[in-house]
Motif scaffolding. Structure first.
Motif, mmCIF file in Angstrom:
data_model
loop_
_atom_site.group_PDB
_atom_site.id
_atom_site.type_symbol
_atom_site.label_atom_id
_atom_site.label_comp_id
_atom_site.label_asym_id
_atom_site.label_seq_id
_atom_site.Cartn_x
_atom_site.Cartn_y
_atom_site.Cartn_z
ATOM 1 N N ARG A 20 41.404 37.079 40.335
ATOM 2 C CA ARG A 20 40.114 37.876 41.094
ATOM 3 C C ARG A 20 38.937 37.313 41.089
ATOM 4 O O ARG A 20 37.987 37.337 41.958
ATOM 5 N N ASP A 21 38.317 37.234 39.778
ATOM 6 C CA ASP A 21 36.857 36.998 39.554
ATOM 7 C C ASP A 21 36.477 35.542 39.663
ATOM 8 O O ASP A 21 35.588 35.108 39.954
ATOM 9 N N PRO A 24 35.524 34.106 44.326
ATOM 10 C CA PRO A 24 34.276 33.718 44.949
ATOM 11 C C PRO A 24 33.907 32.193 44.940
ATOM 12 O O PRO A 24 33.683 31.607 46.012
ATOM 13 N N LEU A 25 34.278 31.536 43.763
ATOM 14 C CA LEU A 25 33.887 30.058 43.548
ATOM 15 C C LEU A 25 34.964 29.474 44.434
ATOM 16 O O LEU A 25 34.552 28.501 45.389
ATOM 17 N N TRP A 27 36.085 30.438 47.146
ATOM 18 C CA TRP A 27 35.881 30.737 48.648
ATOM 19 C C TRP A 27 34.421 29.802 48.947
ATOM 20 O O TRP A 27 34.644 29.197 50.056
ATOM 21 N N LEU A 28 33.615 29.915 47.962
ATOM 22 C CA LEU A 28 32.260 28.894 48.354
ATOM 23 C C LEU A 28 32.751 27.452 48.528
ATOM 24 O O LEU A 28 32.554 26.778 49.493
ATOM 25 N N ALA A 30 35.818 26.116 49.314
ATOM 26 C CA ALA A 30 36.726 26.005 50.266
ATOM 27 C C ALA A 30 35.853 26.193 51.457
ATOM 28 O O ALA A 30 36.019 25.377 52.652
ATOM 29 N N THR A 31 35.073 27.177 51.645
ATOM 30 C CA THR A 31 34.255 27.264 52.922
ATOM 31 C C THR A 31 33.141 26.345 53.204
ATOM 32 O O THR A 31 33.264 25.861 54.293
ATOM 33 N N LEU A 70 43.690 30.059 47.216
ATOM 34 C CA LEU A 70 42.739 30.986 47.673
ATOM 35 C C LEU A 70 43.346 31.828 48.597
ATOM 36 O O LEU A 70 43.175 33.095 48.871
#
Lengths: 270, 155
Positions: A20-21, A24-25, A27-28, A30-31, A70
Motif C-alpha cells: 500500500r505504501d 504511489p511510487l 503509480w508515478l 506507470a503513469t 499496481l
C-alpha cells in the motif's frame, strides 16, 4: 496455530501495508514514465484462486509486471492475496529481492505455485521465463513460451482457471540484440537455470552482456489486456490434451498481442 | 486533497434526492467510474456498501465505501472501509421553486507519505474533471427526467 496449519512460510513475506505504501511510487512510474494502461481487470474472478498467465517482456526489470501489479492491487485492494513467480536469481538480488518478496513474489516452482493457489491466491506466472523476456526486441509482438506446459499441468492439477494477461511495450524498454543462448551454454550458466546471456542496448550503459546491472528503462508505453478466464477441463474435458490446450492458450494470447501491436503507431511512443 | 463541485439543477430537491439515492443510477452520471458494485439493495441508505473504482492515471483507484450518513433529502455522506482513504458527501439545498443546489464533496489521501502527496496533486486534475463532469451529467439526467415527466403529464 501450528506452522503446518497456517499459511506456508514462503507466503509470509508478503506485506499488504508495505504494498500500500509503495503504490504511489508505482503509480508515478506507470503513469508518467510508461503511460501504462491495463484493460479487462473485470475478467479476473472477484475471489478465489486464479492462475494469471502472462507473456514476459522487458528483461529482468519487467516493467509490465509492476504496472500489472499496481493495477491488480488498486482494483482488488492490497488485502487480496496476490503472488508472482520469479526466477530465484531475481529474488536473491540484493535490495530488489527483499522489495519483491514484500510484494508477494516467490521463487518459481510448481510446488510454490501450488501452495499459493491452495492458499486462495491469485498467482501470476510467466511460462516463457528468461527465454521469452530476453527475446530480441524485434520479436516484441511474439508470444514465446518455448513449448513449456507446466502452467497447464498446474491449472489442471489444482482445478483453477487460467486468465491470460497479454502485454505489449515491455520489450521496448530495452533493446535486446540477441538472447546469447550459445554463450550461456559455453559458460555453463545453464547449470544455474540461466539458459540465456542477452546482449542488449540499455540506458545508461550502452551495450551490455547479461541483464544483471540496474538500468533506466526506455519510457515505452505499456498496454496490457486481461482476457476472460479459461477453464481447461470445461474446454477440453476431464483429461485435457496438453498440446491442444497449449495451442489454444498461446493462440488466444497471440491474437490479442497482434491486435495490441496493430494499435501501436510508433515503437516506444506507442 | 479536498475537492468540491456545485451545480444548480432545475428540479425539486426530492426528485434529485430520489435519483441519487437509487444506486443503479450512479453509473449513468458518475464520470470515470469503472466499477460500481452495490453490495445489497439498490436504494442507498445508512450502512449501504459499494465497491467503487475510478480510472485515474494508470490505475483504477477506489475503495469499498460505506454510507455513514443519510439524511433525506439533504445529505448523504460516505467513508472508505478498504482501499484509498476517502470521504464524500452529496449536499442538496433548495434554491427557490423547483431548483436545487447540489454539491459533491470529495476528500481523499493516497498512502505513502510525501510520494502519496505528490500523487494526490498530480491526480487531482483527473479527479476534479471527473467530479465536475459527474455533477453536470447528474443535472442533465435529472432535468431530462423532469422534462419527460412534464411532457407525459401534459400529453
Amino acid at each position: 496455530m501450528a506452522r503446518d496449519e497456517a499459511l506456508p512460510e514462503l507466503l509470509d513475506d508478503r506485506d499488504p501495508d508495505y504494498i500500500r505504501d509503495t503504490l504511489p511510487l508505482a503509480w508515478l512510474l506507470a503513469t508518467l514514465w510508461h503511460r501504462a494502461e491495463v484493460r479487462g481487470l473485470d475478467n479476473i474472478p472477484d475471489d478465489g484462486p486464479v492462475l494469471l498467465v502472462g507473456n514476459h517482456s522487458g528483461g529482468n526489470t519487467s516493467p509490465d509486471s509492476f504496472a500489472f501489479s499496481l493495477a491488480f492491487a488498486s482494483y482488488f485492494g492490497v488485502e487480496r492475496r496476490f503472488h508472482q513467480l520469479a526466477h530465484k536469481l531475481v529474488i536473491a538480488s540484493p535490495g530488489i529481492g527483499a522489495f519483491l518478496k514484500k510484494h508477494g513474489t516467490i521463487e518459481a516452482s510448481h510446488a510454490n505455485a501450488e501452495k499459493a493457489l491452495d492458499a486462495g491466491a491469485a498467482v501470476l506466472v510467466y511460462p516463457g521465463g528468461d527465454w521469452e523476456v530476453h527475446r530480441p526486441s524485434w520479436q516484441s509482438g511474439r508470444v514465446d513460451f518455448a513449448g513449456r506446459t507446466g502452467f497447464l499441468k498446474l491449472a489442471i492439477r489444482t482445478g483453477v482457471p487460467i486468465v491470460p494477461v497479454v502485454s505489449i511495450g515491455g520489450q521496448e524498454t530495452l533493446f535486446v540484440l540477441t538472447r546469447g543462448e550459445a554463450l550461456s551454454k559455453a559458460l555453463g550458466l545453464h547449470r544455474f537455470r540461466l539458459k540465456v546471456l542477452p546482449v542488449s542496448l540499455v540506458i545508461p550503459w550502452g551495450v551490455t552482456l547479461g541483464d544483471f546491472i540496474p538500468r533506466l528503462p526506455f519510457p515505452a508505453k505499456l498496454t496490457t489486456q486481461v482476457l476472460p478466464p479459461i477453464d481447461l477441463r470445461e474446454k477440453f474435458g476431464d483429461d485435457p490434451d496438453l498440446d491442444e490446450a497449449y495451442d489454444y492458450v498461446t493462440g488466444t494470447m497471440q491474437t490479442t498481442l497482434d491486435a495490441l501491436a496493430d494499435e501501436r503507431r510508433f515503437p516506444v511512443l506507442g | 486533497m479536498r475537492l468540491e463541485e456545485c451545480i444548480e439543477i432545475r428540479a425539486p430537491r426530492d426528485e434529485v434526492w430520489d435519483f441519487i439515492a437509487d444506486a443503479d443510477n450512479h453509473p449513468l452520471f458518475m464520470a470515470g467510474l469503472t466499477r460500481w458494485d452495490v453490495k445489497k439493495g439498490k436504494h442507498l441508505k445508512k450502512g449501504s456498501r459499494i465497491d467503487m473504482r475510478m480510472s485515474v492515471g494508470s490505475a483504477q483507484v477506489g475503495s469499498l465505501i460505506e454510507v455513514v450518513e443519510c439524511d433525506a433529502p439533504a445529505d448523504m455522506a460516505w467513508t472508505s472501509v478498504t482501499g484509498i482513504d476517502q470521504r464524500g458527501r452529496w449536499r442538496l439545498r433548495e434554491r427557490g421553486d423547483n431548483c436545487t443546489k447540489v454539491s459533491l464533496r470529495l476528500a481523499y489521501q493516497a498512502p505513502g507519505g510525501i510520494l502519496g502527496w505528490v500523487v494526490d496533486q498530480i491526480a487531482a486534475r483527473d479527479v476534479r474533471r471527473n467530479v465536475r463532469r459527474s455533477v453536470e451529467a447528474l443535472k442533465e439526467q435529472v432535468e431530462s427526467g423532469v422534462e419527460r415527466a412534464r411532457v407525459r403529464r401534459a400529453g
